[in-house]
Design an enzyme around this catalytic site. Structure first.
Site, PDB file in Angstrom:
ATOM      1  N   GLU A 193      39.896  31.274  53.119  1.00 37.55           N
ATOM      2  CA  GLU A 193      41.061  31.937  53.818  1.00 37.55           C
ATOM      3  C   GLU A 193      41.274  31.315  55.140  1.00 37.55           C
ATOM      4  O   GLU A 193      41.071  31.787  56.110  1.00 37.55           O
ATOM      5  CB  GLU A 193      40.236  33.457  54.399  1.00 37.55           C
ATOM      6  CG  GLU A 193      39.751  34.292  53.151  1.00 37.55           C
ATOM      7  CD  GLU A 193      39.125  35.502  53.705  1.00 37.55           C
ATOM      8  OE1 GLU A 193      38.553  35.825  54.432  1.00 37.55           O
ATOM      9  OE2 GLU A 193      39.409  36.306  52.916  1.00 37.55           O
ATOM     10  N   GLU A 385      38.501  36.761  45.497  1.00 36.15           N
ATOM     11  CA  GLU A 385      37.788  37.877  46.089  1.00 36.15           C
ATOM     12  C   GLU A 385      38.355  39.182  45.944  1.00 36.15           C
ATOM     13  O   GLU A 385      39.788  39.197  46.318  1.00 36.15           O
ATOM     14  CB  GLU A 385      37.664  37.473  47.750  1.00 36.15           C
ATOM     15  CG  GLU A 385      36.482  36.613  47.804  1.00 36.15           C
ATOM     16  CD  GLU A 385      36.515  36.421  49.315  1.00 36.15           C
ATOM     17  OE1 GLU A 385      36.564  37.521  50.308  1.00 36.15           O
ATOM     18  OE2 GLU A 385      36.038  35.211  50.099  1.00 36.15           O
TER      19      GLU A 385
HETATM   20  C1  BG6 Z   1      36.459  37.859  53.083  1.00 35.47           C
HETATM   21  C2  BG6 Z   1      35.488  36.454  53.278  1.00 35.47           C
HETATM   22  O1  BG6 Z   1      37.555  37.787  54.237  1.00 35.47           O
HETATM   23  O2  BG6 Z   1      36.032  38.993  53.142  1.00 35.47           O
HETATM   24  C3  BG6 Z   1      34.172  36.976  52.992  1.00 35.47           C
HETATM   25  O3  BG6 Z   1      36.098  35.466  52.875  1.00 35.47           O
HETATM   26  C4  BG6 Z   1      33.662  38.509  53.181  1.00 35.47           C
HETATM   27  O4  BG6 Z   1      33.176  35.930  53.624  1.00 35.47           O
HETATM   28  C5  BG6 Z   1      34.529  39.318  52.755  1.00 35.47           C
HETATM   29  O5  BG6 Z   1      32.369  39.081  53.318  1.00 35.47           O
HETATM   30  C6  BG6 Z   1      34.602  40.915  53.149  1.00 35.47           C
HETATM   31  O6  BG6 Z   1      34.512  41.034  54.557  1.00 35.47           O
HETATM   32  P1  BG6 Z   1      33.043  41.830  54.871  1.00 35.47           P
HETATM   33  O7  BG6 Z   1      33.562  41.694  56.598  1.00 35.47           O
HETATM   34  O8  BG6 Z   1      33.331  43.190  54.662  1.00 35.47           O
HETATM   35  O9  BG6 Z   1      32.201  40.968  54.708  1.00 35.47           O
END
Ligand code: BG6
Length: 485
Positions: A193, A385
């Site tokens: 990201e 993701e």
């Molecule tokens: C993404 C990241 O932006 O979102 C992850 O690459 C992150 O590292 C994921 O964990 C979810 O975000 P959060 O803040 O809910 O953990």
């Protein structure tokens, strides 16, 4: 005529994690301290409203955390103890039928300060063991070289990626891991990201914001250095691993115009351009013309050297990966470009429900994103993701997480539709396939996993792993290649 048959036969179903959110063992095996080891737990509800981005550090805080670590909690130092439990965890992934496991390598495990000439052998041995374990089950690792962490020494010495000095240091690290794992890892992502540099300088680029004059300038300068580092890593990957597949990645937050007013529509186009800037550079190999206009409108003067053009051109990626959690609403207003792609969209989309952390849930936005990205790049895409952070309740060893199943089902349906629309999709690795420490809030209670980990926000718990209802559901999804949702 080609008939739509669903996801490809070799579709890479799996799950995603990052070293700093799972490994723990923050000082074992010769690892150096990382930027993420200084993400102190702060109450995300302190202001009465959930703050999704507490992971920012100032120079004063860094000094205080270094001098008095005993007064603070640093959940990313303990993670979920994957470092010692990786065999059990990978066996559970295999039980779900994973074809692919996305994980990252901690730079500070390989080069504890980032400055050494020789890598740390025990760090390398650890990932050897993890990849061997994956191979036992036929699971392909998808490895992120840099996922929101770097040796803290590089922050202290150079203030992170604002310095060009980091480019050769990263290339050295990339070459070492590519060489070492060339027979074990075929799929790579350079930076996680990268567009989030605009949201958090410390998280994405190891920069202490109070030490820079202009955050926007710092974000783009750091991004330029990461582009160079990424391109050099891609070039190295192609030399070292002939059949490598290496991608870039952004946090894809599609901007919708607030109204049909042309000014709002134009703003949506501009907001989306600012996100697309990242894959534009990495997939096409040069800076798009619109970004120079943006730099000049915002009085930004980025140090881009003549020799950089060739580096970018020679390091274009094979695929474009995205994380996808939400969409955004754009409206013509003064601060619109600052808000582009941020988590905290000031305007709510009345058609969307929110998660417990106020993230808008928008499965169709994923389809829209995939179509637009494929139209733009004509390169394979990877959803590396996606997922729902939610509070779970463990009762008698069971977690009934129908809400998570519902969320994932709707997103997979839209991915299928995107494939039907003609998108070339390589794989899907939902975020936090096993519960882990939240990136933004350092909470354990914000859970994404198919596997429940018994640990609370303070790091208390047995660390035992439990299969949630979604575990059995996802197993069927994979077994049916996405037909049975
Ligand atoms: C993404 C990241 O932006 O979102 C992850 O690459 C992150 O590292 C994921 O964990 C979810 O975000 P959060 O803040 O809910 O953990």
């Amino acid at each position: 005529m080609k008939k739509f048959t669903g996801f490809k036969d070799d579709f890479l179903w799996g799950g995603a994690t990052a070293a700093n959110q799972i490994e723990g063992a923050y000082l074992e095996g010769g690892k150096g301290l990382s930027t993420s080891d200084f993400a102190a737990y702060k109450d995300p509800y302190a202001s009465g409203k959930v703050n999704n981005f507490t992971f920012n550090v100032t120079s004063k805080e860094l000094a205080e955390y270094t001098m008095h670590p005993e007064y603070y909690l640093f959940p990313k130092r303990w993670g979920i103890d994957f470092y010692h439990r990786y065999k059990e965890d990978i066996a559970l992934f295999a039980e779900m039928g994973f074809k692919c496991f996305r994980l990252s390598i901690s730079w500070a495990r390989i080069f504890p300060t980032g400055l050494e000439d020789e890598p740390n052998e025990s760090g390398l041995v650890f990932y050897d063991a993890v990849f061997d374990e994956c191979a036992k089950y036929g699971i392909e690792p998808l490895v992120t070289m840099s996922h929101y962490e770097m040796p803290i020494e590089l922050t202290k010495k150079y203030n992170g990626w604002i310095s060009r000095e980091l480019v050769p240091l990263f290339e050295k690290y990339a070459r070492v891991i590519l060489e070492r794992y060339k027979n074990k890892v075929k799929y790579w992502i350079t930076f996680n990201e990268m567009n989030m540099n605009l949201n958090s300088l410390y998280t994405g680029a190891g920069i202490l914001e109070d030490l820079v004059d202009d955050s926007l300038q710092a974000a783009y300068q750091a991004s330029h250095h990461q582009f160079l580092a990424s391109a050099l890593a891609v070039k190295a990957a192609k030399e070292i691993i002939p059949d490598v597949e290496i991608g870039c990645m952004i946090n894809q937050i599609e901007a919708y115009a607030h109204t049909t007013k042309p000014e709002d529509q134009l703003q949506a186009v501009k907001s989306n351009q600012l996100n697309m800037f990242y894959p534009d550079v990495q997939a096409r190999g040069y800076y798009p013309s619109y970004i120079y206009s943006y730099f000049s409108e915002n009085d930004l003067s980025i140090d881009i050297r003549p020799e950089d053009a060739d580096i970018l051109q020679e390091g274009t990626v094979d695929f474009v990966a995205i994380s996808y959690y939400m969409s955004h609403v754009a409206e013509a207003r003064e601060d619109a470009s600052k808000l582009a792609g941020t988590f905290d969209s000031p305007i709510k989309n009345e058609y969307l429900e929110l998660s417990q952390w106020d993230w808008p849930i928008d499965p169709i936005g994923l389809r829209i994103s995939l179509i637009k990205l494929y139209d733009r790049f004509q390169k394979p895409l990877f959803v590396c993701e996606n997922g729902l952070g939610a509070k779970d309740e463990l009762v008698n060893g069971e977690v009934h997480d129908a809400y998570r199943i519902d969320y994932l089902k709707k997103h997979i349906e839209q991915m299928r539709e995107a494939v039907r629309d003609g998108v070339d999709l390589m794989g899907y690795t939902p975020w936090g396939c096993i519960d882990l420490i939240s990136c933004g809030t350092s909470q354990m209670s914000k859970r994404y996993g198919f596997i429940y980990v018994d640990q609370d926000d303070q790091g208390q718990g047995s660390l035992a792993r439990y299969r949630k209802d979604s575990f059995y559901w996802y197993k069927k999804v994979i077994a049916s290649n996405g037909d049975e949702l």
